[in-house]
Design an enzyme around this catalytic site. Structure first.
Site, PDB file in Angstrom:
ATOM      1  N   HIS A 221      30.516  37.516 -63.292  1.00  0.00           N
ATOM      2  CA  HIS A 221      30.965  36.515 -62.318  1.00  0.00           C
ATOM      3  C   HIS A 221      31.366  37.149 -60.986  1.00  0.00           C
ATOM      4  O   HIS A 221      32.089  36.539 -60.206  1.00  0.00           O
ATOM      5  CB  HIS A 221      32.128  35.687 -62.894  1.00  0.00           C
ATOM      6  CG  HIS A 221      31.691  34.759 -63.984  1.00  0.00           C
ATOM      7  ND1 HIS A 221      32.568  34.142 -64.846  1.00  0.00           N
ATOM      8  CD2 HIS A 221      30.459  34.320 -64.349  1.00  0.00           C
ATOM      9  CE1 HIS A 221      31.896  33.382 -65.705  1.00  0.00           C
ATOM     10  NE2 HIS A 221      30.616  33.478 -65.421  1.00  0.00           N
TER      11      HIS A 221
ATOM     12  N   CYS B 219      27.128  39.034 -47.613  1.00  0.00           N
ATOM     13  CA  CYS B 219      26.745  38.364 -46.369  1.00  0.00           C
ATOM     14  C   CYS B 219      25.692  37.307 -46.676  1.00  0.00           C
ATOM     15  O   CYS B 219      24.643  37.620 -47.250  1.00  0.00           O
ATOM     16  CB  CYS B 219      26.206  39.381 -45.359  1.00  0.00           C
ATOM     17  SG  CYS B 219      25.714  38.593 -43.807  1.00  0.00           S
TER      18      CYS B 219
ATOM     19  N   CYS C  46      29.981  40.829 -40.188  1.00  0.00           N
ATOM     20  CA  CYS C  46      29.289  41.589 -41.251  1.00  0.00           C
ATOM     21  C   CYS C  46      28.954  42.976 -40.717  1.00  0.00           C
ATOM     22  O   CYS C  46      28.213  43.103 -39.728  1.00  0.00           O
ATOM     23  CB  CYS C  46      28.011  40.870 -41.684  1.00  0.00           C
ATOM     24  SG  CYS C  46      27.001  41.874 -42.787  1.00  0.00           S
TER      25      CYS C  46
ATOM     26  N   THR D 207      38.943  34.996 -73.838  1.00  0.00           N
ATOM     27  CA  THR D 207      38.199  33.948 -73.112  1.00  0.00           C
ATOM     28  C   THR D 207      38.239  32.651 -73.905  1.00  0.00           C
ATOM     29  O   THR D 207      38.153  32.664 -75.135  1.00  0.00           O
ATOM     30  CB  THR D 207      36.750  34.394 -72.786  1.00  0.00           C
ATOM     31  OG1 THR D 207      36.057  33.308 -72.151  1.00  0.00           O
ATOM     32  CG2 THR D 207      35.975  34.858 -74.006  1.00  0.00           C
ATOM     33  N   SER D 208      38.355  31.530 -73.172  1.00  0.00           N
ATOM     34  CA  SER D 208      38.516  30.230 -73.836  1.00  0.00           C
ATOM     35  C   SER D 208      37.197  29.669 -74.352  1.00  0.00           C
ATOM     36  O   SER D 208      37.181  28.680 -75.077  1.00  0.00           O
ATOM     37  CB  SER D 208      39.136  29.222 -72.858  1.00  0.00           C
ATOM     38  OG  SER D 208      38.271  29.046 -71.752  1.00  0.00           O
TER      39      SER D 208
ATOM     40  N   LEU E  86      44.325  35.048 -77.859  1.00  0.00           N
ATOM     41  CA  LEU E  86      45.685  34.599 -78.150  1.00  0.00           C
ATOM     42  C   LEU E  86      45.690  33.410 -79.109  1.00  0.00           C
ATOM     43  O   LEU E  86      46.579  33.268 -79.946  1.00  0.00           O
ATOM     44  CB  LEU E  86      46.379  34.222 -76.834  1.00  0.00           C
ATOM     45  CG  LEU E  86      47.885  34.051 -76.873  1.00  0.00           C
ATOM     46  CD1 LEU E  86      48.558  35.329 -77.348  1.00  0.00           C
ATOM     47  CD2 LEU E  86      48.407  33.684 -75.474  1.00  0.00           C
TER      48      LEU E  86
HETATM   49  C1  BJW Z   1      44.916  35.669 -74.027  1.00  0.00           C
HETATM   50  C2  BJW Z   1      46.100  36.165 -73.509  1.00  0.00           C
HETATM   51  C3  BJW Z   1      46.496  37.420 -73.972  1.00  0.00           C
HETATM   52  C4  BJW Z   1      45.789  34.242 -72.594  1.00  0.00           C
HETATM   53  N1  BJW Z   1      45.753  38.069 -74.873  1.00  0.00           N
HETATM   54  N2  BJW Z   1      44.195  36.328 -74.925  1.00  0.00           N
HETATM   55  C5  BJW Z   1      25.606  24.614 -70.529  1.00  0.00           C
HETATM   56  C6  BJW Z   1      24.805  25.756 -70.452  1.00  0.00           C
HETATM   57  C7  BJW Z   1      24.753  26.504 -69.274  1.00  0.00           C
HETATM   58  C8  BJW Z   1      25.511  26.130 -68.170  1.00  0.00           C
HETATM   59  C9  BJW Z   1      26.309  24.988 -68.258  1.00  0.00           C
HETATM   60  C10 BJW Z   1      26.346  24.245 -69.409  1.00  0.00           C
HETATM   61  N3  BJW Z   1      27.178  23.230 -69.191  1.00  0.00           N
HETATM   62  C11 BJW Z   1      27.669  23.329 -67.926  1.00  0.00           C
HETATM   63  C12 BJW Z   1      27.165  24.387 -67.316  1.00  0.00           C
HETATM   64  C13 BJW Z   1      27.481  24.826 -65.924  1.00  0.00           C
HETATM   65  C14 BJW Z   1      28.749  25.623 -65.720  1.00  0.00           C
HETATM   66  C15 BJW Z   1      29.739  25.458 -66.850  1.00  0.00           C
HETATM   67  O1  BJW Z   1      29.820  26.247 -67.772  1.00  0.00           O
HETATM   68  N4  BJW Z   1      30.571  24.446 -66.806  1.00  0.00           N
HETATM   69  C16 BJW Z   1      31.572  24.227 -67.860  1.00  0.00           C
HETATM   70  C17 BJW Z   1      32.891  23.844 -67.224  1.00  0.00           C
HETATM   71  C18 BJW Z   1      31.028  23.273 -68.875  1.00  0.00           C
HETATM   72  N5  BJW Z   1      28.408  27.011 -65.571  1.00  0.00           N
HETATM   73  C19 BJW Z   1      28.001  27.497 -64.408  1.00  0.00           C
HETATM   74  O2  BJW Z   1      27.872  26.793 -63.416  1.00  0.00           O
HETATM   75  C20 BJW Z   1      27.636  28.965 -64.366  1.00  0.00           C
HETATM   76  N6  BJW Z   1      26.300  29.119 -63.884  1.00  0.00           N
HETATM   77  C21 BJW Z   1      25.256  28.713 -64.595  1.00  0.00           C
HETATM   78  O3  BJW Z   1      25.386  28.161 -65.681  1.00  0.00           O
HETATM   79  O4  BJW Z   1      24.019  28.989 -64.039  1.00  0.00           O
HETATM   80  C22 BJW Z   1      22.829  28.513 -64.733  1.00  0.00           C
HETATM   81  C23 BJW Z   1      22.487  29.308 -65.954  1.00  0.00           C
HETATM   82  C24 BJW Z   1      22.118  28.664 -67.125  1.00  0.00           C
HETATM   83  C25 BJW Z   1      21.781  29.371 -68.273  1.00  0.00           C
HETATM   84  C26 BJW Z   1      21.768  30.766 -68.238  1.00  0.00           C
HETATM   85  C27 BJW Z   1      22.116  31.395 -67.068  1.00  0.00           C
HETATM   86  C28 BJW Z   1      22.504  30.677 -65.948  1.00  0.00           C
HETATM   87  C29 BJW Z   1      28.549  29.724 -63.408  1.00  0.00           C
HETATM   88  C30 BJW Z   1      29.956  29.774 -63.894  1.00  0.00           C
HETATM   89  C31 BJW Z   1      30.860  30.444 -62.855  1.00  0.00           C
HETATM   90  C32 BJW Z   1      32.301  30.481 -63.308  1.00  0.00           C
HETATM   91  N7  BJW Z   1      33.104  30.920 -62.235  1.00  0.00           N
HETATM   92  C33 BJW Z   1      34.550  31.121 -62.467  1.00  0.00           C
HETATM   93  C34 BJW Z   1      35.181  31.477 -61.115  1.00  0.00           C
HETATM   94  C35 BJW Z   1      34.777  32.904 -60.692  1.00  0.00           C
HETATM   95  C36 BJW Z   1      35.514  33.352 -59.493  1.00  0.00           C
HETATM   96  C37 BJW Z   1      37.026  33.301 -59.659  1.00  0.00           C
HETATM   97  O5  BJW Z   1      37.595  34.069 -60.468  1.00  0.00           O
HETATM   98  O6  BJW Z   1      37.617  32.503 -58.950  1.00  0.00           O
HETATM   99  O7  BJW Z   1      34.747  32.184 -63.412  1.00  0.00           O
HETATM  100  S1  BJW Z   1      35.349  29.739 -63.235  1.00  0.00           S
HETATM  101  C38 BJW Z   1      36.457  30.684 -64.222  1.00  0.00           C
HETATM  102  O8  BJW Z   1      36.168  30.441 -65.628  1.00  0.00           O
HETATM  103  C39 BJW Z   1      36.096  32.150 -63.945  1.00  0.00           C
HETATM  104  C40 BJW Z   1      36.133  32.724 -65.328  1.00  0.00           C
HETATM  105  O9  BJW Z   1      35.379  33.921 -65.362  1.00  0.00           O
HETATM  106  C41 BJW Z   1      35.582  31.623 -66.187  1.00  0.00           C
HETATM  107  C42 BJW Z   1      35.918  31.740 -67.653  1.00  0.00           C
HETATM  108  O10 BJW Z   1      37.308  31.639 -67.850  1.00  0.00           O
HETATM  109  P1  BJW Z   1      38.032  32.523 -68.976  1.00  0.00           P
HETATM  110  O11 BJW Z   1      37.922  33.948 -68.609  1.00  0.00           O
HETATM  111  O12 BJW Z   1      37.523  32.128 -70.300  1.00  0.00           O
HETATM  112  O13 BJW Z   1      39.564  32.085 -68.760  1.00  0.00           O
HETATM  113  P2  BJW Z   1      40.347  30.864 -69.438  1.00  0.00           P
HETATM  114  O14 BJW Z   1      41.575  30.672 -68.652  1.00  0.00           O
HETATM  115  O15 BJW Z   1      39.469  29.699 -69.608  1.00  0.00           O
HETATM  116  O16 BJW Z   1      40.708  31.406 -70.900  1.00  0.00           O
HETATM  117  C43 BJW Z   1      41.626  32.474 -71.091  1.00  0.00           C
HETATM  118  C44 BJW Z   1      41.804  32.700 -72.585  1.00  0.00           C
HETATM  119  O17 BJW Z   1      42.623  33.839 -72.763  1.00  0.00           O
HETATM  120  C45 BJW Z   1      42.498  31.530 -73.300  1.00  0.00           C
HETATM  121  O18 BJW Z   1      41.781  31.183 -74.494  1.00  0.00           O
HETATM  122  C46 BJW Z   1      43.887  32.083 -73.672  1.00  0.00           C
HETATM  123  O19 BJW Z   1      44.384  31.612 -74.920  1.00  0.00           O
HETATM  124  C47 BJW Z   1      43.599  33.557 -73.764  1.00  0.00           C
HETATM  125  N8  BJW Z   1      44.756  34.408 -73.475  1.00  0.00           N
HETATM  126  N9  BJW Z   1      46.653  35.214 -72.658  1.00  0.00           N
HETATM  127  C48 BJW Z   1      44.636  37.462 -75.346  1.00  0.00           C
HETATM  128  N10 BJW Z   1      47.669  37.962 -73.541  1.00  0.00           N
END
Ligand code: BJW
Length: 239
Positions: free
Chosen positions: A114, A122, A141, A182-183, A207
């Site tokens: 990500h 750019c 840039c 990751t969630s 977690l």
């Molecule tokens: C602990 C803890 C401790 C807490 N110890 N644990 C179906 C198929 C394909 C795509 C889609 C689909 N349906 C929808 C889509 C599109 C979309 C998507 O997924 N939407 C959903 C909401 C449904 N996806 C996209 O648009 C992606 N692109 C894409 O799909 O392109 C086409 C494609 C298709 C097929 C193949 C390839 C490509 C792009 C997604 C971009 C996400 N961007 C973000 C922002 C990045 C910049 C930023 O940081 O601001 O990325 S969103 C945000 O969520 C960030 C993260 O990387 C991402 C995941 O979050 P993460 O890391 O899981 O965090 P949390 O908060 O959700 O979970 C934390 C976990 O930790 C929890 O479970 C806690 O319990 C735990 N925890 N403390 C251990 N101490």
């Protein structure tokens, strides 16, 4: 967890939970980033087109936070770095995190799917460069000289994650897939466990149960700074 052969390739997927104990907020927990700001306002290309100053302010604040001396790689980042350097079968660490804590821990073979908060891209010339300062509409840039064309090098909703060919090749070859902090809410990363299921052993360290927790062969729940060092010590022996 059963111990695996020492020549077996491993893929580790990490998410925001691994950096939580370093002081960085997750996204979807009660005190997470999406509880304070709407993702539609800051993490889509449409948001950036509509209000680039707001999006820059959001990422500038998060980039500055990485330079807070209190934000350091924790025991989970360090243990994974050790695994990535010492496991004979090879480890690919795929992180969804845009922070630089895996890099600072010394992780080998790391993929930021990500993007990276410490880089800018750019939109005019395509150059990607290290960037530690604030970005604004006045930033020039250094590669092409255009003004106001730099954006954070992060992947927003609707954009293609990075290095997908390398990631799917590593998933195809792996014998063990481990998902940490990751969630399982965001695709394509949330689909990796289904991708390898049946071909590789799968382990969740989080977690709490993630959305796809039932798809894993084994799930262990607790803080990453406890679970990850224990997992690595199991494979490599004590540090
Ligand atoms: C602990 C803890 C401790 C807490 N110890 N644990 C179906 C198929 C394909 C795509 C889609 C689909 N349906 C929808 C889509 C599109 C979309 C998507 O997924 N939407 C959903 C909401 C449904 N996806 C996209 O648009 C992606 N692109 C894409 O799909 O392109 C086409 C494609 C298709 C097929 C193949 C390839 C490509 C792009 C997604 C971009 C996400 N961007 C973000 C922002 C990045 C910049 C930023 O940081 O601001 O990325 S969103 C945000 O969520 C960030 C993260 O990387 C991402 C995941 O979050 P993460 O890391 O899981 O965090 P949390 O908060 O959700 O979970 C934390 C976990 O930790 C929890 O479970 C806690 O319990 C735990 N925890 N403390 C251990 N101490």
């Amino acid at each position: 967890m059963r111990v695996i052969a020492r020549d077996a390739p491993i893929v580790v997927l990490t998410g925001a939970g691994i950096s939580r104990e370093s002081g960085l907020a997750t996204f979807r927990d009660k005190d997470g980033i999406w509880a304070k700001v709407r993702l539609e306002d800051v993490a889509t290309p449409e948001a950036f087109a509509r209000d680039p100053a707001r999006v820059h302010a959001f990422y500038n604040a998060r980039r500055r936070q990485l330079r807070d001396p209190a934000v350091q790689p924790n025991a989970a980042h360090l243990a994974l770095a050790r695994l990535s350097q010492e496991w004979p079968g090879g480890v690919t660490v795929v992180t969804q995190n845009v922070d630089d804590l895996h890099d600072r821990a010394g992780t080998a073979n790391l993929i930021h799917m990500h993007g990276e908060l410490t880089k800018a891209r750019c939109t005019a010339c395509g150059a990607v460069m290290p960037w530690l300062e604030d970005l604004s509409l006045d930033t020039r840039c250094p590669a092409c000289g255009a003004t106001g064309t730099l954006r954070p090098h992060v992947v927003w909703f609707g954009e293609m994650p990075l290095a997908m060919d390398r990631i799917y090749a590593a998933l195809d070859a792996c014998a063990l897939f481990v998902s940490i902090g990751t969630s399982g809410a965001v695709y394509p990363a949330a689909g990796f466990v289904a991708e390898v299921r049946g071909r590789a052993r799968t382990l969740e360290l989080n977690l709490e149960p993630s959305k796809g927790s039932q798809l894993f062969d084994e799930a262990i729940h607790g803080p990453a700074t406890v679970l990850v060092p224990a997992f690595v010590a199991r494979l490599l022996g004590p540090a």
